[in-house]
Design a protein around this motif. Structure first.
Motif: not given
Length: 1239
Positions: A372-381
């Motif tokens: 819920s935290t790191i996964c979306p952030a990496l996706l956005a990058r």
């Protein structure tokens, strides 16, 4: 000796020549001499050689100088201490010289000497004295601020020394630290960097006080707010000492982290990069101590992984693509103001992403929150513009996917039956990951057409991980992915590796998704893949053939017929055939390509052979050719198995006779894989093509089978017997001569103690089909006689039959009876007579009873009333073997006819207390083997009877009652499990113990309906760990161990509350130790030993099944206590330590100093003279077990940087007894420390 001296004297003389070539050749010859192990120099030669080499270091010719330096290293081990010291002294003084060339060559010489200084105990004095001499000189050199070149050389040599000989420099650690710290503020960047490296090598072996001094110094300097360039150095130093010193930084993190966080706000990209590198080192080395700071660091990573002040990511993705295309043009226009070469922000982004990756890989316990935290952030990058950073983003996301697989007990997380079976803790991860799939594909499918090869490879790698982690997840996205795959396959400018990566991904996609998903894309996929099969590079060819093989499966999945509306493979067959055929015919290609071409054509024939027409015979002829070739025969055998079993019923008659002859010859070969594949192929041919096989071919095959039926290789025996079974069904006449060939071997196998499982099942099938085929000269009667013979005339005591052979023979008797019902009554009567006949040997009576039980189990007893009386009579026998056999027989009969025998068993249990144990065994068999629907009417009567007997005095009987209760609960868990729980509160300690043991038997290692109910009430049953009664606590631990081993999902969520009670049971309790007087001696009895043993066994199991739920450092505290406990517990803890060294090396390194002492104590303890033989054996086994743990510890990287461990390793090397044990465990276990030189 004199010859060597003479030869060396000659060489030394030539070295003084004025001709540089003479000097060069002489020095070269000397170097070759010194490299020989056999050379021995006398004292005079030693002195002259050393003096000459030192002189040659100042030679005018550079090549001679270089050779002289190379001679110094082998010379160290060939001359005595004074000469080495003289050599080192001269090199040190030369290093301080004003002549640059002499200084360089001397520092090279010093480095060469350092690498050769001995580490074994015999040479430690030399190493110590030389190290001190060099170090004192180097410390002096560091003080010469004006001479930077000298400082750099000194720092280089110091790093080498600390890396290899840090233990010998302990006395200098303080002065080294004092000399190195000022260098961190040197105006020269190179000096600062090399000082950091030297400190990194110093950190693992320095004392805690010095380590604290270093950390405090760095903290104090950072607190002063130094200039940015100096701050960079200090933070870089913090990261290095964390990487090298590992856990030691942990206790200082509370102060360090806020300081590093503060520096991330300074506007300097390099400083920020060093800050994130420091965070990464802290996370990897001190995961536990970093826990309070994870949220802070994560937020900083999120902030700075998007830090790109010189680029605007706003706007739609389409615009973004356009802007990226014209990016180069924009740069040219604004060249005066800003150049992309000056932009260092990408380093900040990359270090932030790497920091997140470290977090993902070390904190499996936070996996759910990462989604819920790191996964979306990496996706956005994923849209990152800098190629290197994007590759790291993909790598971090792939790590997240891999960790999801590690956290699962199933290789494919989404395996639907795994989810259905109630493996509940994996479900949230799968759900969260599946939600992210559309987003992942949306970003990546566009990047699959990126110009950058590195980006495309990253995309394929990530998507492959996704397909492995959640098979089937990409099914609806295949239309979006196909164009990207095609782009890489058809791109003329793409490298070989790019094409191989694209083919590998397509292969993963094909094997993890249903065929129907790819059929619409066959038109575009197949030509691109076939073009790769035509490629000139063998690796691309090989991968493409593998993919083509899967595409053939897609065209027509096995067993599917061509019906209107289904996918029509016809248009593609010709093309695939011609390309594959070209590769199949080629003989001048790579071995792997040959094998895959055979396999690919095999799949084509298997799935689409009916479309090949006249071409088919040509293909089969090539297969026969490949079968005769030693290099390709294994692939050809496997391919023919596939074709023989095809649902298309391919006509093999043209090659069948010759194929069978070649295959029969393979059964003689000494290659196990070939034999097994050949047997499988023959089985497929006999099963599907029996009508075309000539009797002579079968006879040749039969002649090869007898040697294969042997207990030395049970699996080969099983497959051979399965082939015989197929022959007896398909060509019964072929088995006419079997009695003289293979049957004796089968009977030897039946009487072998090793027979069980698949091999026994194969024999039962064979015997039944043999009787039914009526072809063999051996009928029912002869087979039965051959089975019984060894038991009716038992061999002498020395070669007595094993218990397992009785069970195997009894099951064979039952198999024969069920295959020939007309002979059943006579056989049963004969068996009853055998039991009743007092003159029968015991072995014959035991076999007869077991056979009656097996016949009864299959329901072939036919209501024989006499049997009950015979069994009861056998219960009164004086022989324990006969009584046990009677108990098994009664259980088997009751399984076959519950209504006839179960009431009788229950009545006897109540009426016959003396036979209770045997009758409970029978009841256990009934409950275990009967289907739930048959048992349901009897559940109440069995339940009440068992609870009447759960307080009986005999522990063995109580355990049987518990097993019966547990297995009975599985019949109707919804009703019976709550009743079991109720008894836990109501009963006496004995009842509570029986109930908890019963729960152990409800935990089975396969998915069962009781799992969900057990999970809900497991917490209540585990409260027994707090019971006042020690026996109840012990059985609760045994039950917990069973749950952890068979169904970890039941206890994972309870570990937080259960572990404190588990750890409490590992402690030695003085109140449970008592002294017993035995004549003149006093003997200590520890009543708590069994409980402690059970607790440590639980801990060992948890390492395998629930490592992610353990605080490893806390766990190690209790392992440490166990290392000093009783013999059995120490053996267990040694195993745990070896396991932990590979599973969690960082934590083991943190506790290393405390763990080494008990290991050392065990390895060095000697048994008192005059002790009994068993004491010596026990101590020897303890030492071997401890040494295995030491070997596992020495395999951990960086372990010998610990002074205590290095000292212990030296002690092992120097002690002949310990060194031999160490080498024997190394040789026997194959693992351990490659790095430990035993010289």
């Amino acid at each position: 000796m004199s010859n060597v001296s003479y030869h060396i004297s000659n060489l030394l003389e030539k070295m003084t020549s004025t001709d540089k070539d003479f000097r060069f050749m002489a020095t070269n010859d000397l170097m070759l001499e010194l490299q020989k192990d056999s050379i021995k120099l006398d004292e005079d030669s030693e002195r002259r050689v050393v003096a000459m080499l030192l002189k040659l270091l100042e030679d005018k010719n550079g090549e001679v100088q270089n050779l002289a330096v190379k001679c110094l290293a082998p010379l160290v081990s060939k001359v005595k201490e004074p000469q080495v010291e003289a050599m080192v002294e001269s090199l040190c003084s030369n290093m301080m010289s004003d002549k640059e060339q002499l200084r360089d060559i001397s520092s090279m010489g010093l480095k060469a000497v350092i690498t050769e200084l001995p580490l074994s105990s015999s040479g430690l004095t030399l190493t110590a004295s030389v190290s001190k001499m060099i170090t004192s000189q180097l410390i002096g050199a560091l003080g010469k601020q004006e001479d930077v070149a000298l400082q750099l050389e000194a720092l280089d040599i110091l790093s080498d020394m600390l890396g290899r000989l840090s233990g010998a420099l302990v006395s200098f650690h303080g002065s080294l630290l004092s000399s190195l710290l000022p260098q961190l503020t040197s105006p020269r960047m190179a000096v600062r960097k090399r000082s950091i490296m030297a400190l990194g090598h110093l950190v693992p072996c320095c004392s805690p006080a010095l380590f604290s001094q270093l950390t405090e110094h760095l903290m104090t300097e950072l607190a002063k707010g130094p200039p940015t360039s100096v701050a960079r150095t200090y933070i870089q130093c913090l990261a290095t000492i964390s990487r090298e010193g590992g856990h030691r930084v942990g206790e200082h993190l509370q102060k360090v982290i806020p300081m590093v966080v503060k520096f991330t706000s300074v506007e300097d990209d390099e400083l920020r990069e060093h800050c994130f590198q420091a965070f990464e080192a802290f996370i990897r080395r001190c995961p536990k101590e970093m826990s309070p700071h994870v949220a802070t660091v994560t937020q900083l990573c999120f902030k700075f992984m998007t830090y790109d002040p010189n680029y605007n990511y706003d706007g739609s993705e389409e615009e973004e693509d356009e802007s990226m295309d014209v990016e180069d043009g924009d740069d040219e226009e604004s060249d005066d103001e800003y150049s992309d070469d000056d932009d260092m922000s990408w380093k900040v982004r990359r270090s932030a992403v790497k920091c997140l990756e470290a977090l993902i890989s070390t904190r499996l316990d936070l996996l759910l929150s990462f989604y819920s935290t790191i996964c979306p952030a990496l996706l956005a990058r994923f849209k990152e513009r800098e190629e290197n950073v994007r590759a790291d983003v993909f790598a971090a996301f792939s790590t997240l996917l891999r960790q999801s697989r590690v956290g699962s007990s199933h290789p494919g997380l989404i395996a639907t039956d795994a989810v259905r079976s109630g493996v509940r803790e994996e479900e949230p991860v799968v759900t969260l990951l599946k939600k992210q799939v559309p987003g992942i594909v949306k970003v990546l499918h566009r990047q699959l057409k990126d110009k950058s090869i590195k980006s495309r490879q990253g995309c394929f790698g990530l998507l492959s991980e996704l397909a492995h982690t959640v098979p089937g997840a990409l099914e609806e996205h295949i239309p979006a992915l196909v164009p990207g795959i095609l782009f890489s396959l058809t791109d003329k400018s793409a490298s070989s590796n790019m094409k191989i990566d694209a083919l590998c991904f397509l292969h993963v996609l094909l094997i993890s998704h249903p065929p129907q998903a790819f059929q619409p894309h066959m038109q575009v996929l197949l030509p691109a893949v076939l073009a790769c099969v035509e490629d000139t590079f063998y690796k691309i060819m090989s991968e493409a053939l593998l993919v083509t093989q899967q595409l053939l499966r897609v065209m027509r999945p096995q067993g599917q017929t061509s019906t209107p509306g289904r996918f029509d493979p016809k248009p593609f067959i010709r093309e695939v055939f011609s390309v594959t055929m070209k590769r199949l015919k080629a003989t001048d290609i790579d071995q792997e390509v040959k094998e895959r071409a055979i396999s690919c054509m095999g799949h084509l024939v298997c799935h689409l052979g009916d479309h090949l027409g006249a071409e088919l015979q040509g293909v089969l002829a090539i297969f026969l050719e490949r079968l005769k070739n030693e290099i390709t025969r294994l692939s050809a055998v496997r391919t023919l198995s596939l074709i023989a079993a095809s649902s298309l019923k391919i006509d093999l008659s043209s090659i069948l006779d010759e194929t069978l002859s070649v295959l029969a010859s393979f059964l003689r070969k000494n290659q196990r894989a070939l034999k097994l594949s050949t047997l499988a192929c023959l089985t497929a041919l006999v099963t599907h093509h029996a009508a075309s096989i000539k009797p002579a071919a079968l006879e040749a095959m039969l002649n090869e089978l007898p040697p294969l039926v042997d207990e030395s290789d049970m699996h080969t025996s099983q497959v051979s017997i399965a082939l015989l079974t197929c022959m007896s069904k398909a060509c019964p006449s072929s088995l006419a001569k079997i009695s003289s060939s293979v049957l004796p071997g089968i009977f030897r196998l039946i009487h072998s103690p090793l027979l069980q499982g698949g091999a026994l099942a194969a024999i039962l099938d064979f015997l039944q089909s043999l009787v039914l085929s009526k072809a063999s000269s051996l009928g029912y009667g002869q087979l039965m006689k051959a089975l019984m013979e060894p038991f009716q005339n038992p061999p002498p005591e020395s070669s007595a039959l094993h218990r397992q052979s009785y069970i195997s023979a009894a099951r064979c008797v039952a198999a024969l009876v069920s295959a020939s019902p007309k002979d059943s009554p006579a056989t049963v009567a004969g068996l009853i007579q055998q039991v009743k006949n007092p003159g029968s040997p015991e072995s014959a009576r035991v076999l007869a009873l077991l056979s009656l039980g097996e016949v009864g189990r299959s329901g072939s007893l036919g209501g024989c009333k006499e049997v009950q009386g015979v069994i009861l009579e056998a219960f009164s026998s004086t022989s324990e073997e006969v009584k046990t056999a009677a108990s098994c027989a009664l259980g088997g009969m009751a399984v076959g006819s519950l209504s006839d025998y179960l009431p009788f068993v229950l009545k006897e249990i109540s009426a016959q207390p003396r036979r209770q144990y045997l009758l409970l065994h029978s009841l256990k068999d009934v409950i275990s083997a009967s289907p739930a629907c048959s048992l349901s009417p009897h559940v109440e009567s069995i339940w009440s009877l068992l609870f009447q007997h759960c307080e009986c005095q005999e522990e063995g009987s109580r355990n049987l009652v518990a097993e019966c209760l547990g297995k009975l609960t599985l019949v109707d868990p919804a009703v019976l499990l709550p009743r079991l729980k109720q008894q836990l509160r109501a009963g006496s300690p004995v009842v509570r113990g029986t109930v908890v043991t019963a729960v152990k038997f409800t935990i089975v290692d396969h998915p069962a309906p009781i799992d969900a109910l057990l999970r809900d009430c497991m917490g209540d049953f585990l409260k027994s760990l707090q019971d006042d009664d020690i026996t109840v606590r012990r059985v609760a631990l045994v039950m917990f161990n069973s749950a952890a081993h068979n169904k970890p999902s039941l206890i994972r969520g309870l570990l937080g509350s259960v572990l404190p009670h588990l750890y409490r049971e590992t402690q030695i309790r003085k109140d449970l130790i008592r002294e017993v007087e035995m004549g003149p001696f006093k003997h200590r009895v520890d009543d708590g030993l069994d409980v402690r043993k059970a607790a440590f066994e639980c801990m060992y199991t948890l390492l395998d099944s629930c490592l992610d739920g353990l605080d490893v450092l806390q766990f190690l505290d209790h392992v440490e206590e166990g290392l000093k406990d009783h013999y059995d517990i120490r053996m267990l803890t040694f195993l745990m330590l070896a396991r932990l060294a590979s599973l969690s090396p960082a934590a083991v390194l943190q506790r290393l100093d405390r763990l080494v002492e008990p290991l050392k104590a065990t390895c060095t303890t000697k048994v008192k003279a005059g002790s009994v033989k068993q004491e010596f054996e026990k101590q020897e086994e303890l030492r071997r077990s401890a040494m295995r743990a030491v070997a596992a510890l020495l395999a951990v990287p960086e372990v010998e940087r610990s002074p205590i461990m290095a000292d212990f390793a030296n002690q092992i090397r120097s002690n002949a007894d310990m060194a031999s044990i160490y080498q024997s465990v190394q040789g026997g276990d194959g693992g351990g420390a490659e790095g430990m030189d035993m010289s």
